[in-house]
Design a protein around this motif. Sequence first.
Motif, mmCIF file in Angstrom:
data_model
loop_
_atom_site.group_PDB
_atom_site.id
_atom_site.type_symbol
_atom_site.label_atom_id
_atom_site.label_comp_id
_atom_site.label_asym_id
_atom_site.label_seq_id
_atom_site.Cartn_x
_atom_site.Cartn_y
_atom_site.Cartn_z
ATOM 1 N N GLU A 194 37.961 64.295 74.133
ATOM 2 C CA GLU A 194 39.533 63.196 73.289
ATOM 3 C C GLU A 194 38.658 62.220 72.885
ATOM 4 O O GLU A 194 38.718 61.458 71.964
ATOM 5 N N LEU A 197 35.618 62.355 70.173
ATOM 6 C CA LEU A 197 36.421 62.914 68.697
ATOM 7 C C LEU A 197 36.337 61.726 68.151
ATOM 8 O O LEU A 197 37.130 60.693 68.775
ATOM 9 N N ASP A 199 38.940 59.927 64.925
ATOM 10 C CA ASP A 199 40.208 59.949 64.580
ATOM 11 C C ASP A 199 39.808 61.042 63.086
ATOM 12 O O ASP A 199 40.906 62.140 62.849
ATOM 13 N N GLU A 201 37.861 63.932 62.949
ATOM 14 C CA GLU A 201 37.807 65.017 63.813
ATOM 15 C C GLU A 201 38.692 64.748 64.843
ATOM 16 O O GLU A 201 39.594 66.651 64.608
ATOM 17 N N LYS A 202 39.960 64.758 65.055
ATOM 18 C CA LYS A 202 40.883 64.607 65.816
ATOM 19 C C LYS A 202 42.337 65.155 64.575
ATOM 20 O O LYS A 202 42.769 66.208 64.697
ATOM 21 N N VAL A 206 43.462 68.765 64.896
ATOM 22 C CA VAL A 206 45.728 69.427 65.331
ATOM 23 C C VAL A 206 45.862 70.222 63.979
ATOM 24 O O VAL A 206 47.415 71.085 64.028
ATOM 25 N N PHE A 222 48.220 69.573 72.659
ATOM 26 C CA PHE A 222 48.879 68.172 71.994
ATOM 27 C C PHE A 222 50.147 67.964 72.377
ATOM 28 O O PHE A 222 49.804 66.861 72.815
ATOM 29 N N PHE A 226 47.667 65.231 74.831
ATOM 30 C CA PHE A 226 45.796 65.526 73.859
ATOM 31 C C PHE A 226 45.989 65.303 72.536
ATOM 32 O O PHE A 226 46.104 65.656 71.828
ATOM 33 N N CYS A 227 45.026 64.178 72.724
ATOM 34 C CA CYS A 227 44.442 63.531 70.768
ATOM 35 C C CYS A 227 45.477 62.373 70.290
ATOM 36 O O CYS A 227 45.839 62.582 69.558
ATOM 37 N N LYS A 228 46.557 62.436 71.037
ATOM 38 C CA LYS A 228 48.241 61.367 70.800
ATOM 39 C C LYS A 228 47.580 60.122 70.173
ATOM 40 O O LYS A 228 48.060 59.402 69.857
ATOM 41 N N SER A 229 46.198 60.171 70.650
ATOM 42 C CA SER A 229 45.763 58.850 70.727
ATOM 43 C C SER A 229 45.378 58.425 69.000
ATOM 44 O O SER A 229 45.081 57.237 68.736
ATOM 45 N N ILE A 230 45.478 59.436 68.016
ATOM 46 C CA ILE A 230 45.520 59.381 66.568
ATOM 47 C C ILE A 230 46.095 58.444 66.204
ATOM 48 O O ILE A 230 47.110 58.290 65.925
#
Length: 245
Positions: A194, A197, A199, A201-202, A206, A222, A226-230
């Motif tokens: 995470e 990657l 933003d 790529e995230k 997703v 998700f 996972f990847c919620k920081s986008i």
Amino acid sequence: MGYSSNGNDSILKGFAWLLLGIIVSIFLVPLFLPESFCIASIDYAIYVGGLAGPLAALVGFIYVYLTFLGQQRQLDEQRERLDKEDASKEFAEYLNLWNEFRAEVIYTWDQNSGSKAFDSYWKNVRKAVRGDSKKDLGFDLNRPDEFRNSLRNHLTKSAFNKNSGQYEDFIRMIYPLLEIAERGKLDNKLKYLENLLSDGEKAILVYSATFLDQKDFGIKLFKSGFCKSISNEYLISKEHRNLIF
């Protein structure tokens, strides 16, 4: 799961101790009876053998069963440890391949490479999909079934993918990483991925896993964060955060 097993073990052990107490009591009964109630030795032997014998056998069975459960638990833990080691090794191999692929990616539109190429590519895809929604007979961005075709079209028909298949290669290589990490419970590897990657790529990951390919393992990750920081600026619609996460 471990708490439940330990609780069941304690119950069985407690029951076994209760049976042992009953067996001891059976042997001690004559010591506390008045002489007028004394039982003939042969009768008492039959009494003890008929009652205490089966109880003792049950206690023995319980301890054999508990021993079996303990051995089975050790085998399960050993198997889980080996599976995790195998998954970790497999994850590292795929990650190396993915890093090699990523380093060679180029977006001819602005000549960016690596993660910057994916960021530029996604920004153009996002802009194109949002533009489609504003046209006559456009669609609601917050209804997945209505914008899915536009998203797929711009992800696959862009020169970034059409000429060299870079989007499809990215998806084909990133999905196994998620599958391996989810299967092997490699939380530390997921956190590393995470952070690795960008933003863009995230967002590609997703949106592809959630709306286009509907990958259960990806959706599950998700939903767990996972990847919620986008950042919102990489979402096609801010409302998608609730749909994805």
